[in-house]
Design an enzyme around this catalytic site. Sequence first.
Site, PDB file in Angstrom:
ATOM      1  N   GLU A 181       0.826  -1.195   0.000  1.00 37.81           N
ATOM      2  CA  GLU A 181       0.000   0.000   0.000  1.00 37.81           C
ATOM      3  C   GLU A 181       0.868   1.256   0.000  1.00 37.81           C
ATOM      4  O   GLU A 181       1.954   1.272   0.584  1.00 37.81           O
ATOM      5  CB  GLU A 181      -0.920  -0.003   1.219  1.00 37.81           C
ATOM      6  N   CYS A 185       3.476   8.338   1.326  1.00 38.42           N
ATOM      7  CA  CYS A 185       3.962   7.424   2.344  1.00 38.42           C
ATOM      8  C   CYS A 185       4.224   6.096   1.635  1.00 38.42           C
ATOM      9  O   CYS A 185       3.283   5.448   1.173  1.00 38.42           O
ATOM     10  CB  CYS A 185       2.888   7.284   3.430  1.00 38.42           C
ATOM     11  N   CYS A 203       6.676  -7.400   7.149  1.00 38.75           N
ATOM     12  CA  CYS A 203       7.785  -6.890   7.968  1.00 38.75           C
ATOM     13  C   CYS A 203       8.130  -7.918   9.035  1.00 38.75           C
ATOM     14  O   CYS A 203       7.245  -8.520   9.644  1.00 38.75           O
ATOM     15  CB  CYS A 203       7.383  -5.574   8.631  1.00 38.75           C
ATOM     16  N   CYS A 235       6.136  -5.637  15.502  1.00 40.38           N
ATOM     17  CA  CYS A 235       5.674  -4.824  16.633  1.00 40.38           C
ATOM     18  C   CYS A 235       4.214  -5.195  16.920  1.00 40.38           C
ATOM     19  O   CYS A 235       3.438  -5.412  15.989  1.00 40.38           O
ATOM     20  CB  CYS A 235       5.773  -3.342  16.288  1.00 40.38           C
ATOM     21  N   CYS A 286       1.083  -3.206  15.197  1.00 47.44           N
ATOM     22  CA  CYS A 286       1.144  -2.847  13.769  1.00 47.44           C
ATOM     23  C   CYS A 286       0.559  -3.941  12.877  1.00 47.44           C
ATOM     24  O   CYS A 286       0.901  -5.112  13.013  1.00 47.44           O
ATOM     25  CB  CYS A 286       2.595  -2.582  13.396  1.00 47.44           C
ATOM     26  N   GLY A 311       6.858  -2.249   6.058  1.00 44.39           N
ATOM     27  CA  GLY A 311       8.243  -2.696   6.029  1.00 44.39           C
ATOM     28  C   GLY A 311       9.189  -1.853   6.859  1.00 44.39           C
ATOM     29  O   GLY A 311       8.873  -0.726   7.246  1.00 44.39           O
ATOM     30  N   GLU A 312      10.360  -2.432   7.140  1.00 46.41           N
ATOM     31  CA  GLU A 312      11.404  -1.746   7.888  1.00 46.41           C
ATOM     32  C   GLU A 312      12.469  -1.311   6.879  1.00 46.41           C
ATOM     33  O   GLU A 312      13.251  -2.142   6.399  1.00 46.41           O
ATOM     34  CB  GLU A 312      11.969  -2.725   8.960  1.00 46.41           C
ATOM     35  N   HIS A 365       8.665   4.741  21.011  1.00 42.24           N
ATOM     36  CA  HIS A 365       7.437   4.185  21.602  1.00 42.24           C
ATOM     37  C   HIS A 365       7.479   3.846  23.087  1.00 42.24           C
ATOM     38  O   HIS A 365       6.441   3.555  23.692  1.00 42.24           O
ATOM     39  CB  HIS A 365       6.926   2.979  20.816  1.00 42.24           C
ATOM     40  N   CYS A 375      -1.343   5.382  10.153  1.00 44.08           N
ATOM     41  CA  CYS A 375      -0.120   4.695  10.576  1.00 44.08           C
ATOM     42  C   CYS A 375      -0.439   3.334  11.178  1.00 44.08           C
ATOM     43  O   CYS A 375      -1.283   3.232  12.060  1.00 44.08           O
ATOM     44  CB  CYS A 375       0.596   5.476  11.660  1.00 44.08           C
TER      45      CYS A 375
HETATM   46  N1  SAH Z   1       8.863   0.190   9.975  1.00 44.92           N
HETATM   47  C1  SAH Z   1       9.111   1.550  10.186  1.00 44.92           C
HETATM   48  C2  SAH Z   1       8.261   2.468   9.330  1.00 44.92           C
HETATM   49  C3  SAH Z   1       6.785   2.141   9.144  1.00 44.92           C
HETATM   50  S1  SAH Z   1       5.656   2.457  10.384  1.00 44.92           S
HETATM   51  C4  SAH Z   1       8.957   1.908  11.648  1.00 44.92           C
HETATM   52  O1  SAH Z   1       8.431   1.118  12.393  1.00 44.92           O
HETATM   53  O2  SAH Z   1       9.432   2.985  12.023  1.00 44.92           O
HETATM   54  C5  SAH Z   1       5.432   4.203  10.581  1.00 44.92           C
HETATM   55  C6  SAH Z   1       5.072   4.591  12.005  1.00 44.92           C
HETATM   56  O3  SAH Z   1       3.755   4.141  12.390  1.00 44.92           O
HETATM   57  C7  SAH Z   1       6.024   3.963  13.021  1.00 44.92           C
HETATM   58  O4  SAH Z   1       6.423   4.894  13.984  1.00 44.92           O
HETATM   59  C8  SAH Z   1       5.156   2.891  13.621  1.00 44.92           C
HETATM   60  O5  SAH Z   1       5.631   2.478  14.861  1.00 44.92           O
HETATM   61  C9  SAH Z   1       3.819   3.563  13.677  1.00 44.92           C
HETATM   62  N2  SAH Z   1       2.697   2.642  13.899  1.00 44.92           N
HETATM   63  C10 SAH Z   1       2.640   1.328  13.640  1.00 44.92           C
HETATM   64  N3  SAH Z   1       1.442   0.820  14.009  1.00 44.92           N
HETATM   65  C11 SAH Z   1       0.722   1.855  14.506  1.00 44.92           C
HETATM   66  C12 SAH Z   1      -0.604   1.986  15.045  1.00 44.92           C
HETATM   67  N4  SAH Z   1      -1.437   0.943  15.124  1.00 44.92           N
HETATM   68  N5  SAH Z   1      -1.007   3.202  15.472  1.00 44.92           N
HETATM   69  C13 SAH Z   1      -0.189   4.268  15.356  1.00 44.92           C
HETATM   70  N6  SAH Z   1       1.058   4.211  14.865  1.00 44.92           N
HETATM   71  C14 SAH Z   1       1.522   3.021  14.440  1.00 44.92           C
HETATM   72 FE1  SF4 Z   2       7.176  -2.481  13.484  1.00 44.77          FE
HETATM   73 FE2  SF4 Z   2       7.398  -0.693  11.502  1.00 44.77          FE
HETATM   74 FE3  SF4 Z   2       7.559  -3.324  10.967  1.00 44.77          FE
HETATM   75 FE4  SF4 Z   2       5.214  -2.270  11.671  1.00 44.77          FE
HETATM   76  S1  SF4 Z   2       6.367  -1.821   9.822  1.00 44.77           S
HETATM   77  S2  SF4 Z   2       6.123  -4.185  12.451  1.00 44.77           S
HETATM   78  S3  SF4 Z   2       5.858  -0.681  13.128  1.00 44.77           S
HETATM   79  S4  SF4 Z   2       8.966  -2.119  12.215  1.00 44.77           S
END
Ligand code: SAH
Ligand code: SF4
Length: 343
Positions: free
Chosen positions: A90, A105, A112, A116, A119, A159-160, A214, A331
Amino acid sequence: MKVLSGLTLEEITTFVQEMNASKFRAKQIHNWIYSKSVSSIDEMTDLAKSFREELKQKAVVTDTKIKLKQESSDGTLKYLIEYPDGECVETVLMRFDNRANLTACVSSQVGCAVNCSFCATGKRGFIRNLSYQEIIEQVLTIQRDTGLKVTNIVFMGQGEPLLNLNNVLKALDIFNNDFQIGARRITISTSGIIPKIEELAKHELQSTLAISLHAPVHQIRKKIMPIEEKYPLDKLKPALLNYIEKTGRRITIEYILIKDFNSDIETAKELAFFLKDIKCNINLIPYNDVTNTGYKKPSNNEIMKFKYLLEHSGKKVTVRLERGADIDAACGQLSGKIKNNPN
Ligand code: SAH
Ligand code: SF4
């Protein structure tokens, strides 16, 4: 078939020279792709018809499809883009009424591995890396579809990015040189892959680095981010300090606010303490709903209190506006799968 989208001018030049065409042809093709955002060779009308026919035998502009496009009531657009192997990611376009900025974005991987707990992308596990061309293609798709020019890029989709660093760096070069999007208009967000942050510091990266922190302490962070076991906060901090010193850039700290978990006053104080000597802005992200996590976002009052305490420590703090939540484009809500598919 050669895919022209995402190629640099040099790569297009090599390709057309193999067809015995001049460098100037490469420039024209490059211009059609990046400035005029065409989707077919037939639209490249300043190329001789015979050359276009020859080119069509060997190349296509793009090999991806828009599988689904959704528009949020706030104007946010979400595209589900399908690559030739059937995998989808996406890409989200955010428009802010009060600014001329158009922010894309983008995703850097399918799925990924970081997993987390809050996510939607993490729930899928890691599927594969995207090539730099596939990353670029996301922005070109938006430009082709809307006829608009993207001005800012955030690597905050699926993705990371630091676990696919070579492709991300190559994509950054192309955004700079071929799209003419300045490095400072690009943000890379990471869960904190320390060795890769060290590598970026050596590159003296001028794009903004955003760290998904976080939580300010190990015991809390490891409950929501398994990566904390491998790259813990006490090692992340020196890496960030070194990064800031080497690049001279202020970083962004992203902080998700989850009710009754990491958003109380005590935790705000611990966060302020952790960030005391780190040159950063703080971006608070109230938790966006993802199925089956059991998490909730705090009340506005709690969010404002948390923000106030951090501001008191002298940092610039913003609360990220929720964009496109009605189409699961906010996000953390990107899963790469079709939900409520109308077809
Ligand atoms: N993987 C990378 C970039 C993608 S996520 C990272 O984790 O940084 C972009 C942002 O959205 C990150 O800060 C992530 O932690 C946050 N995010 C993920 N799931 C979320 C949720 N359910 N609510 C709000 N922010 C979220
Ligand atoms: Fe964590 Fe970012 Fe991967 Fe989602 S996309 S699992 S927030 S590292």
